[in-house]
Design a protein around this motif. Structure first.
Motif, PDB file in Angstrom:
ATOM      1  N   UNK A   1       3.673   4.228  -4.096  1.00 13.12           N
ATOM      2  CA  UNK A   1       3.526   5.296  -3.109  1.00 13.12           C
ATOM      3  C   UNK A   1       4.672   5.141  -2.123  1.00 13.12           C
ATOM      4  N   UNK A   2       5.677   5.999  -2.204  1.00 16.25           N
ATOM      5  CA  UNK A   2       6.925   5.784  -1.470  1.00 16.25           C
ATOM      6  C   UNK A   2       7.433   7.084  -0.855  1.00 16.25           C
ATOM      7  N   UNK A   3       7.990   6.971   0.334  1.00 17.60           N
ATOM      8  CA  UNK A   3       8.620   8.089   1.032  1.00 17.60           C
ATOM      9  C   UNK A   3       9.938   7.620   1.615  1.00 17.60           C
ATOM     10  N   UNK A   4      10.907   8.520   1.661  1.00 16.36           N
ATOM     11  CA  UNK A   4      12.197   8.220   2.280  1.00 16.36           C
ATOM     12  C   UNK A   4      12.512   9.263   3.333  1.00 16.36           C
ATOM     13  N   UNK A   5      13.116   8.826   4.415  1.00 11.98           N
ATOM     14  CA  UNK A   5      13.567   9.766   5.435  1.00 11.98           C
ATOM     15  C   UNK A   5      14.771   9.191   6.169  1.00 11.98           C
ATOM     16  N   UNK A   6      15.684  10.082   6.545  1.00  9.02           N
ATOM     17  CA  UNK A   6      16.835   9.691   7.357  1.00  9.02           C
ATOM     18  C   UNK A   6      16.784  10.333   8.738  1.00  9.02           C
ATOM     19  N   UNK A   7      15.692  11.071   8.999  1.00 18.51           N
ATOM     20  CA  UNK A   7      15.512  11.719  10.291  1.00 18.51           C
ATOM     21  C   UNK A   7      15.012  10.694  11.317  1.00 18.51           C
TER      22      UNK A   7
ATOM     23  N   UNK B   1      23.108   7.743   8.484  1.00 17.04           N
ATOM     24  CA  UNK B   1      24.513   7.870   8.123  1.00 17.04           C
ATOM     25  C   UNK B   1      24.670   8.158   6.640  1.00 17.04           C
ATOM     26  N   UNK B   2      25.913   8.248   6.185  1.00 14.80           N
ATOM     27  CA  UNK B   2      26.170   8.663   4.815  1.00 14.80           C
ATOM     28  C   UNK B   2      25.649   7.721   3.757  1.00 14.80           C
ATOM     29  N   UNK B   3      26.128   6.485   3.739  1.00 16.37           N
ATOM     30  CA  UNK B   3      25.790   5.554   2.664  1.00 16.37           C
ATOM     31  C   UNK B   3      24.328   5.148   2.676  1.00 16.37           C
ATOM     32  N   UNK B   4      23.835   4.670   3.812  1.00 23.26           N
ATOM     33  CA  UNK B   4      22.480   4.113   3.867  1.00 23.26           C
ATOM     34  C   UNK B   4      21.401   5.174   3.697  1.00 23.26           C
ATOM     35  N   UNK B   5      21.630   6.364   4.235  1.00 20.09           N
ATOM     36  CA  UNK B   5      20.650   7.444   4.065  1.00 20.09           C
ATOM     37  C   UNK B   5      20.523   7.822   2.597  1.00 20.09           C
ATOM     38  N   UNK B   6      21.637   7.880   1.900  1.00 19.86           N
ATOM     39  CA  UNK B   6      21.620   8.205   0.471  1.00 19.86           C
ATOM     40  C   UNK B   6      20.898   7.115  -0.323  1.00 19.86           C
ATOM     41  N   UNK B   7      21.117   5.852   0.055  1.00 17.78           N
ATOM     42  CA  UNK B   7      20.448   4.753  -0.647  1.00 17.78           C
ATOM     43  C   UNK B   7      18.942   4.784  -0.424  1.00 17.78           C
ATOM     44  N   UNK B   8      18.509   5.183   0.772  1.00 19.15           N
ATOM     45  CA  UNK B   8      17.073   5.292   1.034  1.00 19.15           C
ATOM     46  C   UNK B   8      16.456   6.345   0.116  1.00 19.15           C
ATOM     47  N   UNK B   9      17.144   7.476  -0.055  1.00 12.99           N
ATOM     48  CA  UNK B   9      16.665   8.516  -0.959  1.00 12.99           C
ATOM     49  C   UNK B   9      16.648   8.013  -2.403  1.00 12.99           C
ATOM     50  N   UNK B  10      17.665   7.260  -2.766  1.00 11.85           N
ATOM     51  CA  UNK B  10      17.731   6.727  -4.128  1.00 11.85           C
ATOM     52  C   UNK B  10      16.605   5.730  -4.369  1.00 11.85           C
ATOM     53  N   UNK B  11      16.252   4.936  -3.349  1.00  9.84           N
ATOM     54  CA  UNK B  11      15.144   3.991  -3.498  1.00  9.84           C
ATOM     55  C   UNK B  11      13.843   4.738  -3.774  1.00  9.84           C
ATOM     56  N   UNK B  12      13.613   5.830  -3.046  1.00  8.30           N
ATOM     57  CA  UNK B  12      12.427   6.637  -3.307  1.00  8.30           C
ATOM     58  C   UNK B  12      12.450   7.149  -4.744  1.00  8.30           C
TER      59      UNK B  12
ATOM     60  N   UNK C   1       8.357  -1.396   5.219  1.00 10.49           N
ATOM     61  CA  UNK C   1       9.539  -0.629   5.613  1.00 10.49           C
ATOM     62  C   UNK C   1      10.742  -1.250   4.930  1.00 10.49           C
ATOM     63  N   UNK C   2      11.409  -0.473   4.099  1.00 19.48           N
ATOM     64  CA  UNK C   2      12.635  -0.920   3.439  1.00 19.48           C
ATOM     65  C   UNK C   2      13.791  -0.199   4.119  1.00 19.48           C
ATOM     66  N   UNK C   3      14.603  -0.955   4.846  1.00 16.17           N
ATOM     67  CA  UNK C   3      15.627  -0.357   5.696  1.00 16.17           C
ATOM     68  C   UNK C   3      17.017  -0.732   5.195  1.00 16.17           C
ATOM     69  N   UNK C   4      17.838   0.290   4.964  1.00 17.54           N
ATOM     70  CA  UNK C   4      19.225   0.094   4.548  1.00 17.54           C
ATOM     71  C   UNK C   4      20.144   0.336   5.743  1.00 17.54           C
TER      72      UNK C   4
ATOM     73  N   UNK D   1       0.844  -1.199   0.000  1.00 14.54           N
ATOM     74  CA  UNK D   1       0.000   0.000   0.000  1.00 14.54           C
ATOM     75  C   UNK D   1       0.873   1.241   0.000  1.00 14.54           C
ATOM     76  N   UNK D   2       1.884   1.234   0.874  1.00 14.10           N
ATOM     77  CA  UNK D   2       2.859   2.334   0.975  1.00 14.10           C
ATOM     78  C   UNK D   2       4.221   1.729   1.266  1.00 14.10           C
ATOM     79  N   UNK D   3       5.269   2.423   0.830  1.00 24.07           N
ATOM     80  CA  UNK D   3       6.636   1.986   1.097  1.00 24.07           C
ATOM     81  C   UNK D   3       7.374   3.125   1.794  1.00 24.07           C
ATOM     82  N   UNK D   4       8.035   2.807   2.901  1.00 22.50           N
ATOM     83  CA  UNK D   4       8.836   3.785   3.626  1.00 22.50           C
ATOM     84  C   UNK D   4      10.296   3.319   3.600  1.00 22.50           C
TER      85      UNK D   4
END
Length: 298
Positions: A167-173, A147-158, A190-193, A139-142
């Motif tokens: 329907x996808x959102x990324x956050x490193x906060x 940190x540097x690498x994983x936060x950037x990958x979360x943004x790239x996944x979005x 929840x897709x967690x890097x 239904x939704x993907x978060x």
């Protein structure tokens, strides 16, 4: 002056340098052995260390306690952790003095190739297929990372997934991640890097989301705390063989490769992918005209 102590948070080698002028003769002999070859010290028993420094074992114990350690075993553990991180900086002057641009290019290329080769060999295609299916049915993907690498990958996944119609959102906060996990539920993913799988707030988010009925997918190190909380784990256990300050973390290549594989399979599963990418390309072409060799969807 000999009773000066250091805090637990202060680095051991830095502590020794700071108090070196205050050390008694026997303590200075202990310090010299540590500073001369800290890696060798980690393999020595207290008896062997005392013999090498030509002091008594109680002198060694008093010295390591002055550094804020509870005992000799604690001292060796802290020294091992410190040298693993600090070696790149300790060796930095000699590395820089003997490195040219061609060496850097070769080192970066070899690091990337090694990471990709390892990731390819370790990739579980059945798990990858299950992950793509779970994302496709969500239904939704978060997407979470820290940190540097994983936060950037979360943004790239979005960036990849919204183009495919998810329907996808990324956050490193960290706070936003906790709140998102709290309001997640059945149908959510929840897709967690995480390179290490150990950040406590990511582990907490995974546990909360799972308890709320969401599905947790982790791209992380096997048998880590995060992996234990996930329903699906795509294991990435890339280990840097070199530890120099100018060598990037090889895990970023492995994680990006895993994401590419997931996105590629997801695009096949979603019938609207081609139409979405076509509309994106046409929209951008109207803005700046046709551009040769422009990446699909950009």
């Amino acid at each position: 002056m000999g009773d000066i102590k250091t805090s637990y948070d202060e680095r051991l080698l830095g502590s020794i340098e700071r108090i070196s002028a205050t050390l008694r003769h026997a303590e200075r002999k202990v310090a010299d052995v540590i500073m001369t070859d800290p890696e060798q010290v980690m393999s020595l028993s207290i008896k062997a260390f005392a013999a090498r420094a030509e002091v008594s074992e109680p002198t060694v114990l008093r010295f390591v306690r002055k550094l804020g350690c509870s005992g000799y075993s604690d001292f060796k553990l802290r020294l091992a952790r410190e040298t693993a991180v600090a070696k790149m900086y300790i060796d930095a002057p000699s590395v820089a003095a003997n490195t040219n641009v061609s060496d850097i290019v070769t080192r970066m290329s070899e690091a990337a190739k090694a990471a990709l080769d390892q990731a390819t060999n370790e990739l579980d295609t059945q798990v990858l297929e299950a992950i793509a299916t779970a994302l496709n049915e969500s239904r939704r993907v978060f997407c979470f990372g820290t940190g540097g690498t994983s936060a950037i990958l979360a943004e790239e996944a979005e960036n990849r997934f919204f183009r495919l119609g998810l329907s996808v959102q990324a956050t490193s906060d960290g706070y936003r991640q906790q709140m998102t996990a709290a309001v997640s539920g059945p149908g959510d993913v929840l897709l967690v890097f995480s390179v290490t799988g150990r950040p406590t707030h990511l582990v907490s988010c995974a546990a909360d989301a799972s308890a709320n009925g969401a599905k947790v997918i982790a791209i992380t190190r096997p048998e880590s705390p995060l992996a234990e909380q996930a329903h699906l784990v795509l294991t990435m256990d890339t280990v840097d063989q070199e530890a120099f300050y100018n060598l990037p973390n090889q895990a970023r290549y492995a994680q990006l490769f895993a994401l590419d594989c997931i996105a590629g399979h997801l695009a096949i599963l979603r019938s609207e992918s081609a139409e979405n990418l076509s509309r994106i390309r046409l929209t951008l072409s109207r803005l700046h005209g046709h551009v040769e060799r422009q990446p699909i969807g950009d």
